[in-house]
Motif scaffolding. Structure first.
Motif, PDB file in Angstrom:
ATOM      1  N   SER B   2       0.841  -1.187   0.000  1.00  0.00           N
ATOM      2  CA  SER B   2       0.000   0.000   0.000  1.00  0.00           C
ATOM      3  C   SER B   2       0.881   1.243   0.000  1.00  0.00           C
ATOM      4  CB  SER B   2      -0.888   0.033   1.251  1.00  0.00           C
ATOM      5  OG  SER B   2      -1.793  -1.026   1.234  1.00  0.00           O
ATOM      6  N   GLY B   8      -4.838   0.894  -1.908  1.00  0.00           N
ATOM      7  CA  GLY B   8      -4.371  -0.486  -1.830  1.00  0.00           C
ATOM      8  C   GLY B   8      -3.768  -0.912  -3.145  1.00  0.00           C
ATOM      9  N   GLY B  11      -6.844  -4.081  -7.301  1.00  0.00           N
ATOM     10  CA  GLY B  11      -7.871  -5.075  -7.029  1.00  0.00           C
ATOM     11  C   GLY B  11      -8.283  -5.143  -5.570  1.00  0.00           C
ATOM     12  N   ARG B  12      -7.484  -4.649  -4.681  1.00  0.00           N
ATOM     13  CA  ARG B  12      -7.752  -4.822  -3.245  1.00  0.00           C
ATOM     14  C   ARG B  12      -8.868  -3.922  -2.719  1.00  0.00           C
ATOM     15  NH1 ARG B  12      -6.368  -9.639  -1.089  1.00  0.00           N
ATOM     16  NH2 ARG B  12      -5.456 -10.469  -2.973  1.00  0.00           N
ATOM     17  N   ASP B  13      -9.343  -3.030  -3.569  1.00  0.00           N
ATOM     18  CA  ASP B  13     -10.487  -2.214  -3.163  1.00  0.00           C
ATOM     19  C   ASP B  13     -11.787  -2.860  -3.611  1.00  0.00           C
ATOM     20  OD1 ASP B  13      -8.929  -0.309  -1.990  1.00  0.00           O
ATOM     21  OD2 ASP B  13      -8.734   0.884  -3.824  1.00  0.00           O
ATOM     22  N   HIS B  14     -11.699  -4.009  -4.226  1.00  0.00           N
ATOM     23  CA  HIS B  14     -12.879  -4.682  -4.779  1.00  0.00           C
ATOM     24  C   HIS B  14     -13.735  -5.259  -3.651  1.00  0.00           C
ATOM     25  CE1 HIS B  14     -15.186  -7.497  -7.236  1.00  0.00           C
ATOM     26  NE2 HIS B  14     -14.743  -6.845  -8.300  1.00  0.00           N
ATOM     27  N   ASP B  17     -12.599  -8.602  -2.284  1.00  0.00           N
ATOM     28  CA  ASP B  17     -11.490  -8.620  -1.331  1.00  0.00           C
ATOM     29  C   ASP B  17     -11.948  -8.230   0.067  1.00  0.00           C
ATOM     30  OD1 ASP B  17      -9.018  -9.171  -3.085  1.00  0.00           O
ATOM     31  OD2 ASP B  17     -10.167  -7.695  -4.193  1.00  0.00           O
ATOM     32  N   ALA B  21     -11.752 -10.912   3.307  1.00  0.00           N
ATOM     33  CA  ALA B  21     -10.657 -10.453   4.178  1.00  0.00           C
ATOM     34  C   ALA B  21     -10.709 -11.151   5.538  1.00  0.00           C
ATOM     35  CB  ALA B  21     -10.754  -8.940   4.354  1.00  0.00           C
ATOM     36  N   GLU B  57      -9.087 -18.572   1.275  1.00  0.00           N
ATOM     37  CA  GLU B  57      -8.253 -17.423   1.629  1.00  0.00           C
ATOM     38  C   GLU B  57      -7.487 -17.673   2.935  1.00  0.00           C
ATOM     39  OE1 GLU B  57      -7.465 -14.777   0.021  1.00  0.00           O
ATOM     40  OE2 GLU B  57      -6.718 -13.394   1.556  1.00  0.00           O
ATOM     41  N   CYS B  61      -3.404 -17.245   2.972  1.00  0.00           N
ATOM     42  CA  CYS B  61      -2.615 -16.285   3.765  1.00  0.00           C
ATOM     43  C   CYS B  61      -1.972 -16.946   4.984  1.00  0.00           C
ATOM     44  CB  CYS B  61      -3.463 -15.069   4.136  1.00  0.00           C
ATOM     45  SG  CYS B  61      -4.867 -15.406   5.180  1.00  0.00           S
ATOM     46  N   ARG B 190     -12.065  -7.891 -12.007  1.00  0.00           N
ATOM     47  CA  ARG B 190     -11.012  -8.087 -10.997  1.00  0.00           C
ATOM     48  C   ARG B 190     -10.125  -9.226 -11.500  1.00  0.00           C
ATOM     49  NH1 ARG B 190     -10.000 -11.665  -7.135  1.00  0.00           N
ATOM     50  NH2 ARG B 190      -9.001 -10.991  -5.201  1.00  0.00           N
ATOM     51  N   ASP B 193      -8.017 -14.932  -9.265  1.00  0.00           N
ATOM     52  CA  ASP B 193      -7.078 -15.657  -8.409  1.00  0.00           C
ATOM     53  C   ASP B 193      -7.808 -16.887  -7.869  1.00  0.00           C
ATOM     54  OD1 ASP B 193      -8.727 -14.577  -6.469  1.00  0.00           O
ATOM     55  OD2 ASP B 193      -7.240 -13.148  -5.727  1.00  0.00           O
TER      56      ASP B 193
END
Lengths: 281, 281
Positions: B2, B8, B11-14, B17, B21, B57, B61, B190, B193
């Motif tokens: 960031s 972000g 794509g991370r503002d989609h 996401d 999260a 997810e 992560c 987007r 993934d």
């Protein structure tokens, strides 16, 4: 009930029953002990179908079980070593008409296989089958073809191939299509039940052998079974053969998938099953 | 990373996401907290695809993750209530080239969803696709058809139906075939993934609606995804639509199954997916 002469109930002397037999642990918490059976041995560890059947058997004989299996997923995390194993069966959630199970098979405390199953109280609803049974000769009209003698587990199945029999493992041509279709049942014959149907769902040799016309290292990594048959359908099916047809969608980067249908002799779709298979070559 | 302006990465503002999260718990044991997102609401609880994506997810992560997902099975044991939930991700076994995961989503200590996933280090092997993409018009040539306004989650997907669009929910005819085929992608666009692909695998409305020409209570009970795409394929795919085709094999006694293929715009089979669905009617 066993008689005083020591004979078991019908079918209980079958090698399949010996292979899936589980003994509840004294802890009474859904933990069981079982053991590998030499009749279902495969290249590395036992036939995957018998492991799937054994995990389902743990739910079948669990006192808290509700209804019949509708879905089963088995993940083969490592080979089962010859000898004893422990199976734990835990109802993760029980609803009014469904019950979810978490299962693990361990040896010496190490996870060998994980699984989840969904059981349900089924009710009459609208019904239809889109995956109709192919028009094929009756089982009796198709010769029995044994698998090679070294494939121990396959001796427990009477296989009558209609399409895609195991190729000669040297000098066979490649095939453009991964389809195998066969009539198959337990040998000796045994009344079909849920564990036996789960085991039959893994009866296909690896599709990559057919495509490439050669054997190579391969093993199922995850197997899913959807049970369309209920108890009444299985009771009606009895010991007759099942028509089983499998095909892959894609091979590549160490894995391929496989989807299959299993029909009863009368054309009833008993189960659909899918798996992901590791291969090297 | 960031930037200091607070924006972000791409794509991370989609909304996707935001919906998947997860925040690691202080315990550091693979436990995370997340929350339902109103954009992915369904009739009872959130869209099943977003729950599948959220569970994946948790592995994506996790610091102990090895490789990429090859198989995912999600069991929907009960509806996710609006608000916070906990996801636990535990590697049940790690091998040289595969890793098996056990996952649970809980609320107030009660199991809502269970899942298993297999991750793998994929290698180059012989490859072939048997499930070739149907010959269809380019996405741009097919009109976008929104789902009914009350289907909140569907607003996150741009759907262009080629076959089997949602029937009018009153007075529609029955259909003899359960096939739906559509071009679909996230809306707004987007980059694809693994979690987004898992979510797309549940994008089909219940097949029984199409067959019967009417809506009725229905919900996925178990979903399996086999990932054929690896990271390079997904990166190459980008934001383009996916061709998704689903069909059922059998309906009856409260359940039906569904199998589907998802292809990239260039014809690459990205995933095959299967589910068992409860229905009442």
């Amino acid at each position: 009930m066993s008689g005083s002469d020591g004979s078991g109930p019908a079918g209980r002397d079958h090698p399949f029953d010996a292979a899936v037999a589980l003994k509840p642990a004294d802890t009474g918490d859904g933990t069981y002990t079982g053991a590998t059976h030499p009749a279902y041995a495969n290249m590395v560890g036992p036939y995957g179908g018998i492991t799937a059947a054994t995990l389902l058997e743990a739910v079948q004989c669990h006192p808290e079980r509700l209804g019949v299996p509708v879905s089963l997923t088995v993940n083969y995390a490592g080979p089962v070593a010859d000898g004893e194993f422990t199976v734990s069966a835990r109802p993760s959630r029980t609803n009014r008409s469904t019950q979810h199970w978490s299962l693990e098979l361990t040896q010496d405390g190490r996870v060998i296989t994980t699984a989840t199953a969904v059981y349900a109280a089924r009710r009459d609803t609208w019904a239809d089958t889109e995956a109709t049974m192919p028009d094929v000769p009756e089982p009796e009209a198709v010769p029995v073809t044994p698998m090679p003698d070294e494939v121990q587990w396959a001796k427990n199945y009477e296989m009558r191939f209609l399409d895609g029999a195991l190729p000669a493992l040297e000098g066979a041509p490649e095939s453009p299509d991964s389809t195998t279709m066969l009539w198959v049942r337990d040998a000796p014959a045994r009344p079909l039940d849920f564990p036996a149907l789960a085991s039959l769902c893994d009866v296909f040799y690896p599709r990559v052998f057919l495509r490439r016309g050669q054997a190579m290292p391969a093993g199922t990594i995850s197997l899913t079974v959807y049970f369309h048959a209920d108890e009444a359908v299985l009771a009606d099916h009895g010991t007759r053969p099942v028509l089983a047809r499998a095909r892959s969608n894609r091979f590549g980067r160490s894995y391929f998938d496989q989807s299959a249908c299993l029909w009863g002799t009368g054309g009833e779709l008993l189960a659909t099953t899918h798996q992901l298979v590791y291969f090297k070559g």
